[in-house]
Design an enzyme around this catalytic site. Structure first.
Site, mmCIF file in Angstrom:
data_model
loop_
_atom_site.group_PDB
_atom_site.id
_atom_site.type_symbol
_atom_site.label_atom_id
_atom_site.label_comp_id
_atom_site.label_asym_id
_atom_site.label_seq_id
_atom_site.Cartn_x
_atom_site.Cartn_y
_atom_site.Cartn_z
ATOM 1 N N LYS A 122 48.178 45.546 -28.607
ATOM 2 C CA LYS A 122 49.045 44.240 -28.675
ATOM 3 C C LYS A 122 50.416 44.579 -28.161
ATOM 4 O O LYS A 122 50.927 43.776 -27.657
ATOM 5 C CB LYS A 122 48.981 43.763 -30.248
ATOM 6 C CG LYS A 122 47.634 43.266 -30.655
ATOM 7 C CD LYS A 122 47.536 42.182 -31.599
ATOM 8 C CE LYS A 122 46.211 41.820 -31.940
ATOM 9 N NZ LYS A 122 46.230 40.910 -32.960
ATOM 10 N N LYS A 206 36.565 43.250 -26.573
ATOM 11 C CA LYS A 206 35.928 42.600 -27.803
ATOM 12 C C LYS A 206 36.314 40.949 -27.628
ATOM 13 O O LYS A 206 37.223 40.629 -26.781
ATOM 14 C CB LYS A 206 36.294 42.940 -29.095
ATOM 15 C CG LYS A 206 37.700 42.678 -29.523
ATOM 16 C CD LYS A 206 37.716 42.780 -31.035
ATOM 17 C CE LYS A 206 39.258 42.255 -31.471
ATOM 18 N NZ LYS A 206 39.470 41.486 -32.709
ATOM 19 N N LYS A 209 40.023 35.813 -30.544
ATOM 20 C CA LYS A 209 40.323 34.594 -30.562
ATOM 21 C C LYS A 209 41.573 34.270 -29.867
ATOM 22 O O LYS A 209 42.091 33.217 -29.281
ATOM 23 C CB LYS A 209 40.459 34.084 -32.099
ATOM 24 C CG LYS A 209 41.318 34.560 -32.792
ATOM 25 C CD LYS A 209 41.363 33.692 -34.284
ATOM 26 C CE LYS A 209 41.164 34.494 -35.307
ATOM 27 N NZ LYS A 209 41.992 35.506 -35.675
HETATM 28 P P1 ATP Z 1 43.334 38.351 -32.736
HETATM 29 O O1 ATP Z 1 42.700 38.147 -31.330
HETATM 30 O O2 ATP Z 1 44.344 37.148 -33.108
HETATM 31 O O3 ATP Z 1 43.562 39.428 -33.250
HETATM 32 P P2 ATP Z 1 40.578 38.216 -33.817
HETATM 33 O O4 ATP Z 1 39.682 37.468 -33.069
HETATM 34 O O5 ATP Z 1 40.419 39.662 -33.532
HETATM 35 O O6 ATP Z 1 42.078 37.709 -33.802
HETATM 36 P P3 ATP Z 1 41.302 38.442 -36.602
HETATM 37 O O7 ATP Z 1 41.381 37.303 -37.477
HETATM 38 O O8 ATP Z 1 41.880 39.551 -36.502
HETATM 39 O O9 ATP Z 1 40.279 37.948 -35.398
HETATM 40 O O10 ATP Z 1 39.711 38.972 -37.155
HETATM 41 C C1 ATP Z 1 38.987 38.239 -38.235
HETATM 42 C C2 ATP Z 1 37.557 39.031 -38.580
HETATM 43 O O11 ATP Z 1 36.770 39.009 -37.583
HETATM 44 C C3 ATP Z 1 37.860 40.542 -38.636
HETATM 45 O O12 ATP Z 1 37.094 41.242 -39.644
HETATM 46 C C4 ATP Z 1 37.542 41.051 -37.573
HETATM 47 O O13 ATP Z 1 37.199 42.524 -37.566
HETATM 48 C C5 ATP Z 1 36.261 40.151 -37.088
HETATM 49 N N1 ATP Z 1 36.228 40.069 -35.653
HETATM 50 C C6 ATP Z 1 37.182 39.740 -34.732
HETATM 51 N N2 ATP Z 1 36.801 39.665 -33.407
HETATM 52 C C7 ATP Z 1 35.486 40.335 -33.529
HETATM 53 C C8 ATP Z 1 34.174 40.582 -32.487
HETATM 54 N N3 ATP Z 1 34.549 40.214 -31.447
HETATM 55 N N4 ATP Z 1 33.329 40.927 -33.162
HETATM 56 C C9 ATP Z 1 32.956 41.273 -34.378
HETATM 57 N N5 ATP Z 1 33.772 40.972 -35.311
HETATM 58 C C10 ATP Z 1 35.250 40.411 -35.084
#
Ligand code: ATP
Ligand code: LTN
Length: 342
Positions: A122, A206, A209
């Site tokens: 990040k 991955k 969002k």
């Molecule tokens: P950001 O991109 O803002 O870091 P994010 O999409 O990674 O956000 P988080 O709020 O950080 O989402 O994660 C919420 C939950 O979803 C966490 O338990 C994270 O491990 C899970 N998660 C996020 N992306 C994935 C993915 N691609 N596959 C499986 N689990 C995920």
């Protein structure tokens, strides 16, 4: 003045997890985390938190952050988390999270934080890197340790952060020779069970969002046609065969996992069903199983948009969460030698 004591042992295990209001929630968030939240609520005392303070570690538009905080809570409920079974609340509504975070920062080494892979990834994408981005995992440790959490359901990207939370808990407990914090266990699904859903345009990344290009993400609130378009244009691997091989067929393996989790079919069943049929038919059917999974969530989400509904759920959640958090904070403050508030 009585010294704050350890909480009485609990019969039911306690589960805590958090989701950042940093963008529109994706199918990755659902399959990796939220789906498991809904399962766990029937077997554990669950706390699910919208971690708004974590979202502030990178720039956020205040109006969007406000709206997304409400929307993440609505998505929790729309995905099947029952506010009567589980506690749903906003991190900044319980100030004990920030208070404990500071105390834990003073027991965490900067080297531990600098080697976190999420921090390095990040930080590389930001023009300016805030100290909040560096200390992010300590706030996450505070979220978890504050509630004497037994289990933390997350996607596999959070493994390293959870290990740090465990290390911090053990370090504090050893220093005071007392179980101030429960050492939490990760609950991380294997990849084939949704632990890491990949970006549809780049199967090495991955699905996230806050990704810049939304084409590789399926948002839970995407209209059905957008979902169909995104799946149609998802990258595939060389060859036409459909089989599960994370290393040599990363794109198709990712699509198979999504298909399997949305339809309930096993990976073998999917492989047999599409033997010899090529990617076109497989993607068409995949789009439909994803749309079928997401449509009921979208319907419930719309119902929850009535003013006041989610606000009431969050207010109840705060009232349930805060009394669970305070005793642990006070005990740790006491052991550190901070003067008690009289
Ligand atoms: P950001 O991109 O803002 O870091 P994010 O999409 O990674 O956000 P988080 O709020 O950080 O989402 O994660 C919420 C939950 O979803 C966490 O338990 C994270 O491990 C899970 N998660 C996020 N992306 C994935 C993915 N691609 N596959 C499986 N689990 C995920
Ligand atoms: N860092 C997590 C979100 C998060 C979290 C938590 C998850 C913040 N606090 C406590 C589990 C438990 C992420 O998914 N990016």
């Amino acid at each position: 003045m009585q010294r704050p004591q350890s909480p009485a042992p609990r019969i039911m295990k306690r589960v805590f997890s958090g989701v950042q209001p940093s963008g529109s929630l994706t199918l990755g968030n659902y399959l990796g985390a939220l789906r498991n939240f809904t399962k766990l609520q029937h077997e554990a005392e669950c706390l699910f938190c919208v971690v708004d303070l974590h979202a502030l570690t990178v720039p956020q538009d205040p109006k969007e952050l406000y709206q997304r905080t409400l929307d993440v809570a609505r998505i929790f409920v729309a995905c099947g988390i029952d506010p009567k079974q589980a506690t749903i609340f906003v991190q900044s509504h319980v100030p004990a999270h920030s208070e404990l975070s500071w105390l834990l920062e003073c027991t965490t080494y900067d080297g531990e934080l600098r080697r976190m892979t999420q921090y390095k990834d990040k930080a590389a994408k930001q023009e300016v890197v805030t100290s909040g981005l560096l200390t992010y995992p300590v706030l996450m440790a505070a979220d978890i340790l504050l509630y004497q959490t037994d289990e933390v359901p997350v996607g596999d990207d959070q493994k390293q952060h959870l290990e740090l939370a465990r290390d911090i808990a053990v370090r504090v407990n050893n220093r005071f020779d007392e179980a101030i914090f429960k050492v939490p266990k990760p609950y991380i699904p294997p990849r084939a069970a949704g632990g890491r859903i990949m970006n549809l345009q780049d199967p090495m990344e991955k699905m996230s969002k806050s990704a810049e290009n939304p084409r590789g993400n399926i948002a839970l609130l995407d209209p059905p046609d957008a979902i169909r378009r995104k799946i149609k244009s998802a990258v595939t691997d060389s060859g036409r065969e459909i089989y599960y091989d994370e290393e040599n067929k990363p794109a198709v393996s990712n699509l198979m996992v999504i298909y399997s989790l949305c339809s309930g079919d096993s990976l073998e069943e999917i492989q047999d069903k599409y033997a010899g049929s090529g990617y076109g038919k497989f993607k068409e059917d995949l789009a439909e199983v994803v749309v079928e999974t997401i449509t009921p969530i979208q319907k419930r989400f719309a119902e929850l948009s009535e003013p006041g509904v989610i606000e009431d759920i969050l207010s109840d959640g705060r009232k349930k969460a805060e009394p669970l958090a305070i005793p642990t904070l006070e005990r740790f403050q006491d052991r550190l030698g901070l003067l008690a508030r009289s």
